[in-house]
Motif scaffolding. Structure first.
Motif, PDB file in Angstrom:
ATOM      1  N   MET A  64       0.843  -1.174   0.000  1.00  0.00           N
ATOM      2  CA  MET A  64       0.000   0.000   0.000  1.00  0.00           C
ATOM      3  C   MET A  64       0.891   1.240   0.000  1.00  0.00           C
ATOM      4  SD  MET A  64      -2.814   1.052   2.804  1.00  0.00           S
ATOM      5  CE  MET A  64      -3.485   2.672   2.820  1.00  0.00           C
ATOM      6  N   ALA A  65       0.510   2.224  -0.793  1.00  0.00           N
ATOM      7  CA  ALA A  65       1.263   3.485  -0.864  1.00  0.00           C
ATOM      8  C   ALA A  65       0.994   4.317   0.381  1.00  0.00           C
ATOM      9  CB  ALA A  65       0.848   4.260  -2.110  1.00  0.00           C
ATOM     10  N   GLY A  66       1.904   5.225   0.704  1.00  0.00           N
ATOM     11  CA  GLY A  66       1.745   6.107   1.848  1.00  0.00           C
ATOM     12  C   GLY A  66       0.756   7.232   1.547  1.00  0.00           C
ATOM     13  N   VAL A  67       0.409   7.968   2.576  1.00  0.00           N
ATOM     14  CA  VAL A  67      -0.506   9.103   2.437  1.00  0.00           C
ATOM     15  C   VAL A  67       0.232  10.358   2.859  1.00  0.00           C
ATOM     16  CG1 VAL A  67      -2.658  10.140   3.250  1.00  0.00           C
ATOM     17  CG2 VAL A  67      -2.527   7.674   2.898  1.00  0.00           C
ATOM     18  N   ASN A  68       0.202  11.367   2.015  1.00  0.00           N
ATOM     19  CA  ASN A  68       0.819  12.659   2.289  1.00  0.00           C
ATOM     20  C   ASN A  68      -0.238  13.717   2.018  1.00  0.00           C
ATOM     21  OD1 ASN A  68       2.334  14.975   2.476  1.00  0.00           O
ATOM     22  ND2 ASN A  68       3.864  14.359   0.978  1.00  0.00           N
ATOM     23  N   LYS A  69      -0.993  14.090   3.044  1.00  0.00           N
ATOM     24  CA  LYS A  69      -2.103  15.023   2.871  1.00  0.00           C
ATOM     25  C   LYS A  69      -2.098  16.020   4.014  1.00  0.00           C
ATOM     26  CE  LYS A  69      -6.832  15.372   1.548  1.00  0.00           C
ATOM     27  NZ  LYS A  69      -6.926  15.532   0.136  1.00  0.00           N
ATOM     28  N   VAL A  70      -2.256  17.295   3.669  1.00  0.00           N
ATOM     29  CA  VAL A  70      -2.299  18.374   4.638  1.00  0.00           C
ATOM     30  C   VAL A  70      -3.565  19.173   4.394  1.00  0.00           C
ATOM     31  CG1 VAL A  70      -1.152  20.489   5.404  1.00  0.00           C
ATOM     32  CG2 VAL A  70       0.208  18.535   4.683  1.00  0.00           C
ATOM     33  N   ILE A  71      -4.274  19.510   5.473  1.00  0.00           N
ATOM     34  CA  ILE A  71      -5.441  20.389   5.401  1.00  0.00           C
ATOM     35  C   ILE A  71      -5.218  21.514   6.395  1.00  0.00           C
ATOM     36  CG2 ILE A  71      -7.921  20.606   5.796  1.00  0.00           C
ATOM     37  CD1 ILE A  71      -8.182  17.648   5.009  1.00  0.00           C
ATOM     38  N   LEU A  72      -5.289  22.751   5.908  1.00  0.00           N
ATOM     39  CA  LEU A  72      -5.075  23.924   6.750  1.00  0.00           C
ATOM     40  C   LEU A  72      -6.176  24.950   6.520  1.00  0.00           C
ATOM     41  CD1 LEU A  72      -1.272  24.503   6.017  1.00  0.00           C
ATOM     42  CD2 LEU A  72      -2.248  23.532   8.101  1.00  0.00           C
ATOM     43  N   VAL A  73      -6.556  25.640   7.582  1.00  0.00           N
ATOM     44  CA  VAL A  73      -7.411  26.818   7.485  1.00  0.00           C
ATOM     45  C   VAL A  73      -6.690  27.906   8.251  1.00  0.00           C
ATOM     46  CG1 VAL A  73      -9.612  27.885   8.099  1.00  0.00           C
ATOM     47  CG2 VAL A  73      -9.562  25.509   7.299  1.00  0.00           C
ATOM     48  N   GLY A  74      -6.411  29.001   7.580  1.00  0.00           N
ATOM     49  CA  GLY A  74      -5.675  30.085   8.221  1.00  0.00           C
ATOM     50  C   GLY A  74      -5.763  31.357   7.417  1.00  0.00           C
ATOM     51  N   ASN A  75      -4.931  32.325   7.805  1.00  0.00           N
ATOM     52  CA  ASN A  75      -4.926  33.630   7.161  1.00  0.00           C
ATOM     53  C   ASN A  75      -3.600  33.857   6.449  1.00  0.00           C
ATOM     54  OD1 ASN A  75      -6.714  33.884   9.767  1.00  0.00           O
ATOM     55  ND2 ASN A  75      -7.464  35.365   8.282  1.00  0.00           N
ATOM     56  N   LEU A  76      -3.672  34.448   5.251  1.00  0.00           N
ATOM     57  CA  LEU A  76      -2.475  34.740   4.485  1.00  0.00           C
ATOM     58  C   LEU A  76      -1.625  35.765   5.207  1.00  0.00           C
ATOM     59  CD1 LEU A  76      -4.169  33.353   2.237  1.00  0.00           C
ATOM     60  CD2 LEU A  76      -3.038  34.887   0.656  1.00  0.00           C
ATOM     61  N   GLY A  77      -0.325  35.483   5.304  1.00  0.00           N
ATOM     62  CA  GLY A  77       0.604  36.392   5.957  1.00  0.00           C
ATOM     63  C   GLY A  77       1.111  37.478   5.031  1.00  0.00           C
ATOM     64  N   LYS A  78       0.989  37.267   3.727  1.00  0.00           N
ATOM     65  CA  LYS A  78       1.409  38.260   2.743  1.00  0.00           C
ATOM     66  C   LYS A  78       0.709  37.945   1.424  1.00  0.00           C
ATOM     67  CE  LYS A  78       5.518  35.674   1.331  1.00  0.00           C
ATOM     68  NZ  LYS A  78       6.946  35.694   1.115  1.00  0.00           N
ATOM     69  N   ASP A  79       0.704  38.925   0.520  1.00  0.00           N
ATOM     70  CA  ASP A  79       0.178  38.674  -0.815  1.00  0.00           C
ATOM     71  C   ASP A  79       1.051  37.626  -1.499  1.00  0.00           C
ATOM     72  OD1 ASP A  79      -1.709  40.649  -0.395  1.00  0.00           O
ATOM     73  OD2 ASP A  79      -0.738  42.136  -1.678  1.00  0.00           O
ATOM     74  N   PRO A  80       0.451  36.783  -2.340  1.00  0.00           N
ATOM     75  CA  PRO A  80       1.261  35.787  -3.052  1.00  0.00           C
ATOM     76  C   PRO A  80       2.301  36.443  -3.953  1.00  0.00           C
ATOM     77  CG  PRO A  80      -1.068  35.250  -3.189  1.00  0.00           C
ATOM     78  CD  PRO A  80      -0.980  36.620  -2.593  1.00  0.00           C
ATOM     79  N   GLU A  81       3.484  35.857  -3.998  1.00  0.00           N
ATOM     80  CA  GLU A  81       4.533  36.284  -4.917  1.00  0.00           C
ATOM     81  C   GLU A  81       4.548  35.275  -6.055  1.00  0.00           C
ATOM     82  OE1 GLU A  81       8.150  36.424  -2.677  1.00  0.00           O
ATOM     83  OE2 GLU A  81       7.387  38.006  -1.350  1.00  0.00           O
ATOM     84  N   VAL A  82       4.305  35.732  -7.271  1.00  0.00           N
ATOM     85  CA  VAL A  82       4.178  34.841  -8.422  1.00  0.00           C
ATOM     86  C   VAL A  82       5.372  35.023  -9.343  1.00  0.00           C
ATOM     87  CG1 VAL A  82       2.747  34.210 -10.402  1.00  0.00           C
ATOM     88  CG2 VAL A  82       1.677  34.910  -8.263  1.00  0.00           C
ATOM     89  N   ARG A  83       5.933  33.907  -9.775  1.00  0.00           N
ATOM     90  CA  ARG A  83       7.011  33.899 -10.766  1.00  0.00           C
ATOM     91  C   ARG A  83       6.546  33.077 -11.958  1.00  0.00           C
ATOM     92  NH1 ARG A  83      12.033  31.329  -8.856  1.00  0.00           N
ATOM     93  NH2 ARG A  83      10.602  29.906  -7.872  1.00  0.00           N
ATOM     94  N   HIS A  84       7.040  33.449 -13.129  1.00  0.00           N
ATOM     95  CA  HIS A  84       6.737  32.719 -14.355  1.00  0.00           C
ATOM     96  C   HIS A  84       8.026  32.055 -14.819  1.00  0.00           C
ATOM     97  CE1 HIS A  84       2.773  34.481 -14.448  1.00  0.00           C
ATOM     98  NE2 HIS A  84       3.341  35.633 -14.135  1.00  0.00           N
ATOM     99  N   LEU A  85       8.011  30.734 -14.837  1.00  0.00           N
ATOM    100  CA  LEU A  85       9.189  29.951 -15.186  1.00  0.00           C
ATOM    101  C   LEU A  85       9.233  29.674 -16.681  1.00  0.00           C
ATOM    102  CD1 LEU A  85       8.901  27.399 -12.249  1.00  0.00           C
ATOM    103  CD2 LEU A  85      10.152  29.566 -12.282  1.00  0.00           C
ATOM    104  N   GLU A  86      10.296  28.999 -17.109  1.00  0.00           N
ATOM    105  CA  GLU A  86      10.416  28.624 -18.513  1.00  0.00           C
ATOM    106  C   GLU A  86       9.217  27.797 -18.936  1.00  0.00           C
ATOM    107  OE1 GLU A  86      14.108  26.650 -19.247  1.00  0.00           O
ATOM    108  OE2 GLU A  86      15.228  28.120 -18.081  1.00  0.00           O
ATOM    109  N   GLY A  87       8.781  27.995 -20.141  1.00  0.00           N
ATOM    110  CA  GLY A  87       7.639  27.246 -20.646  1.00  0.00           C
ATOM    111  C   GLY A  87       6.308  27.819 -20.195  1.00  0.00           C
ATOM    112  N   GLY A  88       6.322  28.983 -19.558  1.00  0.00           N
ATOM    113  CA  GLY A  88       5.075  29.634 -19.156  1.00  0.00           C
ATOM    114  C   GLY A  88       4.441  29.095 -17.890  1.00  0.00           C
TER     115      GLY A  88
END
Length: 144
Positions: free
Chosen positions: A1-25
């Protein structure tokens, strides 16, 4: 049987997201999320403990985060834990554990920030129903 890697969180953003565009869009967004827990110490005083989580969102979720998420906003995040290593400016190996988001849902309530842009976003978020966004797995991630 494969392992389980699952996270569930409810919280508040500490900052606006920082977005980067990598190669290939390909887009990637990084932001922090604060979760709080409360307990009473030995003297009966209420104590608040804040845990900070590093969140990464890829592709369509990154674009959604860039467009809709703002500092202070409450969100629900589902994802998986991933630890990676990198070299800092002094060539020391560092490790970071982050949550790779598979689903992000914006929850009700006003963001806890200042500024007209945040207030306008908050008003729109309260007036509209809850929105959820989900990242579908890439073909190489499917269990065959």
């Amino acid at each position: 049987m494969a392992g389980v890697n699952k996270v569930i969180l409810v919280g508040n953003l500490g900052k606006d997201p920082e977005v980067r565009h990598l190669e290939g869009g390909v887009s990637v967004a990084h932001f922090t999320l604060a979760t709080n827990e409360y307990y009473k110490d030995k003297q009966g005083n209420r104590v608040e403990r804040t845990e900070w989580h590093n969140i990464s969102a890829w592709r369509g979720l990154a674009d959604m985060a860039d467009k809709y998420l703002k500092k202070g906003q409450q969100v629900y995040i589902e994802g998986k834990l991933r630890t990676r290593q990198y070299q800092d400016k002094d060539q020391q190996t560092r490790y970071i554990t982050e949550i790779i988001a598979d689903e992000i849902s914006m929850l009700g309530g006003r963001p806890q920030g200042n500024g007209a842009a945040v207030a306008e976003t908050a008003g729109a978020a309260v007036a509209e129903p809850q929105q959820s966004f989900r990242q579908e797995p890439e073909l190489d991630q499917l269990p065959f």
